[in-house]
Design an enzyme around this catalytic site. Structure first.
Site, PDB file in Angstrom:
ATOM      1  N   ALA A   1       0.971  -0.990   0.353  1.00  0.00           N
ATOM      2  CA  ALA A   1       0.280  -0.096   0.039  1.00  0.00           C
ATOM      3  C   ALA A   1       1.128   1.024  -0.117  1.00  0.00           C
ATOM      4  CB  ALA A   1      -0.260  -0.265   1.467  1.00  0.00           C
ATOM      5  N   LYS A   2       2.172   0.799   0.073  1.00  0.00           N
ATOM      6  CA  LYS A   2       2.801   2.475   0.546  1.00  0.00           C
ATOM      7  C   LYS A   2       3.270   2.694  -1.010  1.00  0.00           C
ATOM      8  CE  LYS A   2       2.980   2.425   5.045  1.00  0.00           C
ATOM      9  NZ  LYS A   2       3.015   3.650   5.805  1.00  0.00           N
ATOM     10  N   ASP A   3       3.047   2.075  -1.765  1.00  0.00           N
ATOM     11  CA  ASP A   3       3.483   2.659  -3.535  1.00  0.00           C
ATOM     12  C   ASP A   3       2.495   3.860  -2.914  1.00  0.00           C
ATOM     13  OD1 ASP A   3       4.760   0.644  -4.028  1.00  0.00           O
ATOM     14  OD2 ASP A   3       3.215  -0.005  -5.307  1.00  0.00           O
TER      15      ASP A   3
ATOM     16  N   ALA B   1       4.376   6.858  -2.096  1.00  0.00           N
ATOM     17  CA  ALA B   1       4.878   7.284  -1.603  1.00  0.00           C
ATOM     18  C   ALA B   1       4.943   7.562  -3.250  1.00  0.00           C
ATOM     19  CB  ALA B   1       6.026   6.308  -2.428  1.00  0.00           C
TER      20      ALA B   1
ATOM     21  N   THR C   1       7.471   1.423   2.586  1.00  0.00           N
ATOM     22  CA  THR C   1       7.762   2.927   2.041  1.00  0.00           C
ATOM     23  C   THR C   1       9.024   2.771   1.655  1.00  0.00           C
ATOM     24  OG1 THR C   1       5.904   3.206   3.955  1.00  0.00           O
ATOM     25  CG2 THR C   1       7.497   5.458   2.924  1.00  0.00           C
TER      26      THR C   1
END
Length: 344
Positions: A46-48, A51, A78
């Site tokens: 999910a950190k895409d 970012a 992340t």
């Protein structure tokens, strides 16, 4: 050239992850259960989303210029996403990583060209060795750098408000009744919850916390109780400080889960649903089990759980029998994985 159907880069694949019905691990539970599987992002987490969103906003505001350096504090995911975006946008990437992060994650960060500083996990947040303080120091010493600071960055929430929330609302046709999500920085649960609550304030937002973290008690009392803090193994879940990227007002309940239960539930997702996911995904599913035991759901419930990342980042931990045994997580009732047979 004509008729070539291709994406310009992997960045175009971020978001719009699938919603997948859980059919077996939820057997016997009341309600319908669906997983928002963030491992389908190109960076496998999910950190895409944050970012790309935060870096794009920094470019728009003129505080990030070609050749600059992006610095971040991360438990791994992340950092991987920032490294991936940095490669394609031409930035340098320096990451302060918790020593609790799996070797798999740290090796992946190196493979993506990031400069990695591994910091001791079990020190106070204000200790000069903590990954928070190390990232701040590197930022201060590095000209032409920005510090993402996901724990205290409103854009962390905004990224999910503008993407994850709308996607879940559309994918469920507005029928969602409960959202279950882990809370680390708090950006995922807060941004998604904010959007969903605006569409239907009756949707219940259920957060998952870890034993050893201060998040649940702070939600209940609005006081940081340092006596709650002790070492735990789940990565990317819970905190020993209060992130401003968590909007506690939009979260209805928290449930704490153990390291051991979460590890076994992650394995169960693989063997029952064919979903090879990370430690926090096991924690989120374990939270659902515990909420079900409290009769949280009814036959009419439409429950969406966010599974944050992919299992490949935990091969040296929860998917390795030796590690599980070292933690005391294996016993007669909890069978190890099937042995490998070598044919000679």
């Amino acid at each position: 050239m004509k008729n070539i159907q291709a994406h310009e880069s992997v960045l175009e694949l971020i978001g719009n992850t699938p919603l997948i019905k859980l059919n077996h691990i939820t057997s016997g539970m009341k309600g319908s259960f669906y997983a928002k599987v963030e491992a389908f992002n190109p960076g496998h987490s999910a950190k895409d989303r944050i970012a790309l969103y935060i870096i794009n906003e920094a470019e728009k505001q003129g505080i990030l210029n070609p050749g600059d350096t992006i610095i971040e504090t991360t438990s791994g995911n992340t950092g991987f996403s920032i490294a991936m975006v940095s490669i394609l946008k031409g930035y340098k990437c320096i990451l302060a990583v918790s020593s609790k992060s799996s070797e798999d994650k740290i090796d992946m960060l190196k493979a993506m060209g990031a400069e990695v500083h591994v910091c001791p996990a079990h020190v106070p947040a204000d200790d000069h060795r903590s990954y928070y303080e190390v990232a701040k120091r590197i930022h201060e010493e590095t000209p032409g750098s920005i510090y993402i600071n996901q724990y205290f960055n409103q854009l962390n929430i905004d990224a999910h408000y503008h993407s994850t929330g709308p996607e879940i609302w559309e994918q469920t046709g507005g029928q969602i009744t409960h959202l279950v999500a882990c809370s680390g920085t708090g950006g995922t649960i807060s941004g998604t919850a904010k959007y969903l609550k605006e569409q239907n304030p009756n949707i219940q937002i259920l957060g998952i916390d870890a034993y050893g973290s201060v998040i649940q008690k702070y939600h209940e009392t609005r006081e940081l109780d340092k006596d709650e803090i002790y070492p735990y193994r789940i990565e990317g879940l819970g905190k020993n400080l209060i992130p401003s990227a968590t909007d506690f007002d939009c979260i209805d309940r928290f449930m704490k889960v153990t390291d051991e239960d979460s590890a076994h539930t992650a394995r169960e997702l693989a063997t029952k649903e064919g979903l090879f996911l990370g430690y926090t995904s096991g924690a989120a599913m374990q939270g659902i089990k515990q909420f079900d035991e409290e009769k949280m759901f009814t036959d009419e419930s439409v429950v969406v759980v966010i599974f944050p990342d992919h299992g490949s980042r935990y091969m040296s931990k929860i998917y390795k029998d030796e590690w599980m045994e070292q933690q005391g997580f294996m016993d007669a009732e909890k069978e190890a994985q099937k042995p490998i047979t070598y044919v000679k």
